[in-house]
Enzyme design. Structure first.
Site, PDB file in Angstrom:
ATOM      1  CG  ASP A   8     -73.436  27.640  95.128  1.00  0.00           C
ATOM      2  OD1 ASP A   8     -73.083  26.487  94.800  1.00  0.00           O
ATOM      3  OD2 ASP A   8     -73.148  28.152  96.228  1.00  0.00           O
ATOM      4  CD  GLU A  10     -72.350  28.138 100.461  1.00  0.00           C
ATOM      5  OE1 GLU A  10     -72.078  27.313 101.360  1.00  0.00           O
ATOM      6  OE2 GLU A  10     -71.797  28.134  99.353  1.00  0.00           O
ATOM      7  CG  ASP A 106     -77.326  23.216  95.561  1.00  0.00           C
ATOM      8  OD1 ASP A 106     -77.228  24.420  95.787  1.00  0.00           O
ATOM      9  OD2 ASP A 106     -76.386  22.422  95.680  1.00  0.00           O
ATOM     10  CG  HIS A 149     -67.577  26.955 101.394  1.00  0.00           C
ATOM     11  ND1 HIS A 149     -68.122  25.904 100.689  1.00  0.00           N
ATOM     12  CD2 HIS A 149     -66.285  26.615 101.652  1.00  0.00           C
ATOM     13  CE1 HIS A 149     -67.214  24.962 100.553  1.00  0.00           C
ATOM     14  NE2 HIS A 149     -66.098  25.365 101.118  1.00  0.00           N
ATOM     15  CG  ASP A 154     -68.992  28.798  96.444  1.00  0.00           C
ATOM     16  OD1 ASP A 154     -67.866  29.323  96.549  1.00  0.00           O
ATOM     17  OD2 ASP A 154     -69.528  28.148  97.367  1.00  0.00           O
TER      18      ASP A 154
END
Length: 182
Positions: A8, A10, A106, A149, A154
């Site tokens: 994951d 951000e 991503d 987030h 996440d």
């Protein structure tokens, strides 16, 4: 697949050309989705880039502390080397299937900003958001996320979500549940 490579990230926003990766989290699981390794890094981001984030990203990443942490984060090249080390450690240089939620964005950021790591990523992905769409539409089953987030929390939620969906699968009953005639 005896191991799965969960990711994951951000970002400062969703625009590939103008935004950057802020944080990367990796979980390596076995085929039962039990965590066997973890990695997390905040990417060094200049204040000017943080100042150019849209209102949602500014509010979110200031609120969760990521914007402040990214000022003293690690260089992206260092993080990429760590990702390559994880691949070597767990997959002996084989290409890995990315696992996570809503991975298409991503993957685009990986291809652009982590090019050496991108070479180790297989074209196949295990995207929990696809499972979400099926289970919501066919079985009206909903998983409620916390939406912090932050990359690690996440990704942990994505694994819990997939475990929930898999708990509903019984290979003898699945055709009946989906009203399929196989």
């Amino acid at each position: 697949m005896s191991k799965l490579f969960w990711i994951d990230m951000e970002m400062t926003g969703l625009e590939l050309e103008t935004n950057r990766i802020l944080e990367v989290a990796i979980l390596i699981t076995d085929h039962r989705l039990d965590i066997i390794d973890r990695f997390q890094a905040v990417i060094r981001t200049p204040q000017s880039l943080l100042d150019s984030m849209d209102e949602w990203n500014t509010r979110t990443h200031k609120g969760n502390g990521l914007a402040k942490e990214s000022l003293n984060g690690r260089f992206i090249q260092e993080v990429e080397l760590d990702l390559l080390t994880l691949v070597e450690k767990h997959f002996q240089s084989k290409q890995v299937f990315l696992c996570g939620s809503s991975l298409s964005l991503d993957r685009m950021f990986i291809d652009k900003y982590l090019p050496n790591f991108a070479k180790k990523v297989h074209y196949r992905i295990v995207d929990v958001s696809s499972w979400k769409a099926i289970f919501q539409d066919f079985l009206d089953l909903r998983f409620h996320k916390q939406d912090s987030h932050r990359a690690m929390s996440d990704i942990e939620e994505s694994i819990r979500e997939l475990k929930l969906y898999l708990s509903y699968i019984d290979s003898k009953k699945l055709p009946e549940v989906l009203n399929l005639h196989l």
